[in-house]
Design an enzyme around this catalytic site. Structure first.
Site, PDB file in Angstrom:
ATOM      1  N   ALA A 124     -31.342   7.385 -43.657  1.00 15.94           N
ATOM      2  CA  ALA A 124     -31.893   7.987 -44.807  1.00 15.94           C
ATOM      3  C   ALA A 124     -30.749   8.737 -45.558  1.00 15.94           C
ATOM      4  O   ALA A 124     -30.940   9.142 -46.919  1.00 15.94           O
ATOM      5  CB  ALA A 124     -33.023   8.940 -44.320  1.00 15.94           C
ATOM      6  N   LYS A 125     -29.780   8.919 -44.866  1.00 17.16           N
ATOM      7  CA  LYS A 125     -28.529   9.613 -45.665  1.00 17.16           C
ATOM      8  C   LYS A 125     -28.882  10.825 -46.329  1.00 17.16           C
ATOM      9  O   LYS A 125     -28.508  11.285 -47.304  1.00 17.16           O
ATOM     10  CB  LYS A 125     -27.770   8.604 -46.433  1.00 17.16           C
ATOM     11  CG  LYS A 125     -27.137   7.351 -45.509  1.00 17.16           C
ATOM     12  CD  LYS A 125     -26.175   6.494 -46.610  1.00 17.16           C
ATOM     13  CE  LYS A 125     -25.736   5.470 -45.826  1.00 17.16           C
ATOM     14  NZ  LYS A 125     -26.660   4.478 -45.373  1.00 17.16           N
ATOM     15  N   ARG A 126     -29.587  11.604 -45.744  1.00 14.04           N
ATOM     16  CA  ARG A 126     -30.303  12.913 -46.245  1.00 14.04           C
ATOM     17  C   ARG A 126     -29.050  13.948 -46.424  1.00 14.04           C
ATOM     18  O   ARG A 126     -28.147  13.939 -45.536  1.00 14.04           O
ATOM     19  CB  ARG A 126     -31.395  13.505 -45.587  1.00 14.04           C
ATOM     20  CG  ARG A 126     -32.484  12.536 -45.532  1.00 14.04           C
ATOM     21  CD  ARG A 126     -33.154  12.038 -46.843  1.00 14.04           C
ATOM     22  NE  ARG A 126     -34.399  11.681 -46.815  1.00 14.04           N
ATOM     23  CZ  ARG A 126     -34.871  10.387 -47.335  1.00 14.04           C
ATOM     24  NH1 ARG A 126     -33.760   9.759 -48.092  1.00 14.04           N
ATOM     25  NH2 ARG A 126     -35.937   9.819 -47.290  1.00 14.04           N
TER      26      ARG A 126
END
Lengths: 277, 277
Positions: free
Chosen positions: B94-96
């Protein structure tokens, strides 16, 4: 309409640089919404209705919808704003950052699924993680530069061999190389007015989304002085919790409206001092 | 079970360092799934079933689900994997990256809504954007370090006054300061084996998620040589499209299984050379 044009028209029409940030936390909702399955939508819709006249944009924090399985309510909310407040730019605060085809999917989510006018993105993966968003020519791409949190300094303050901190390199990259089509803006926190001024000095009249006033403690006069562009606008000064949860009682709508109006006025008082001086 | 333990058990049980990445693009699905409302779920479920025996983990790219309004299918898929493949760690890609309370909402999305064992996150906003995830003590937090795309160099290669590139500073920050509880891992692309080796030299036996082989062109022997830890494991080498779309015909399941097996074997051949040499 192109995001930057829509924003300029909103600045002119409302006389406001305030952006209302929607971080809907059901635990802080008024009692009358308790137990309603569409509480997030109803809360946000009411806040938008009572604050829109004081705001140049609305910012939706997608994490609050995602954690609550409320994508349908976010869709409905965006559709409502487009229908009832068509001149109010919608910023989807998603801080996405991924490469090529994946970035295209995130852009599709922001611009087509939700119909946002602009989306926040993270620059860590570089230009090819930003470029796919620019294919949507009418949309805005707001790149994280100097964030308002304490930990922002961990990387953003790292200085190059030439003495340039990373956040300033990001500002320069966006202004000088990535913003080929005028669609870009930057996120610069109100908690660091000196750095806000340095960014402004490098990016001309590029719009700056400025979080950090209100609950995070950023000072409005210092922020306005540091961030105004040559036209006396150029900023989306965000306030979220201080407006949304101004009252937990039955007067929550009126309290949110009053907080938004007071924040707009405080910004404009500071603006008058800068522009008059 | 704690993510790193689950991963170590998967390495031991499967003898594989391969991670199968699910980037489900309906335009590339086989004809038999055409028009099915649950096509994404069915495609992914079938891929997991036929490749799980060759993989130490499964990686789900959330953007593909978000753009397709398919959060419900992602929920169902995660529940299916937990039920049918309980020993297979699930990485939500998700590379949040966001601050405090917002990061908590993203962590809730990843760990509670979807039940992921680990999530990818972006370090640009610093430690206080990572810390909230660490409150979920059994979960893994995989921090972007050196990404596999060309544009990754725009920021990650910026050198400090001390001559340290930013990606290496991230590796050091995570290894020396942020990873207080053993929950952290790093993303380092296979397209830069020299940098992968530099990261490994700084982080001990920390797990590395390595995208970039297969469709992106990373070289397996060079990647394995650069990234193995002192135990001869320590890597989640991801392949997505080369497995998912190995065939567009009726034999798509068999072709995906064969591609996964061949990739696992190529990794293990390279591993034997390194460990035997």
């Amino acid at each position: 309409m192109i995001f930057t044009q829509k924003l300029e028209q909103a600045w002119a029409a409302t006389g406001s640089l305030l952006t209302v940030g929607l971080d809907p936390d059901p635990q802080r909702f008024p009692a009358e919404l308790s137990g309603r399955p569409d509480a997030i939508y109803e809360f946000c819709r009411a806040i938008v209705d009572v604050t829109a006249q004081y705001a140049c944009a609305i910012k939706l924090q997608i994490a609050y919808f995602s954690s609550a399985r409320a994508e349908d309510q976010l869709e409905d909310l965006c559709a409502y704003i487009q229908d009832q407040h068509p001149n109010l730019p919608i910023v989807l605060d998603a801080k996405r950052g991924d490469i090529g085809s994946t970035a295209t999917h995130y852009a599709t989510e922001a611009f087509e699924r939700y119909g946002a006018d602009a989306v926040t993105v993270n620059p860590y993966m570089g230009y090819d993680s930003i470029e796919p968003y620019l294919s949507w020519r009418s949309k805005g791409v707001i790149v994280l530069c100097r964030t308002s949190n304490t930990g922002g300094s961990d990387l953003q303050f790292v200085e190059s061999a030439q003495g340039e901190p990373l956040y300033l390199r990001v500002a320069r990259l966006v202004a000088e190389r990535w913003n080929t089509s005028g669609q870009c803006a930057l996120v610069v926190g109100a908690t660091f007015p000196e750095e806000l001024a340095r960014v402004r000095a490098h990016v001309g009249n590029m719009p700056l989304l400025v979080p950090g006033i209100g609950a995070q403690g950023g000072d409005i006069p210092a922020t306005v002085k540091a961030g105004l562009d040559s036209r006396g606008t150029g900023m989306l000064i965000n306030s979220s919790r201080a407006i949304l949860y101004a009252s937990g009682g039955d007067d929550w709508r009126e309290a949110a409206a009053a907080a938004a109006r007071a924040t707009r006025d405080a910004i404009n008082t500071a603006r008058s001092l800068v522009l008059g001086g």
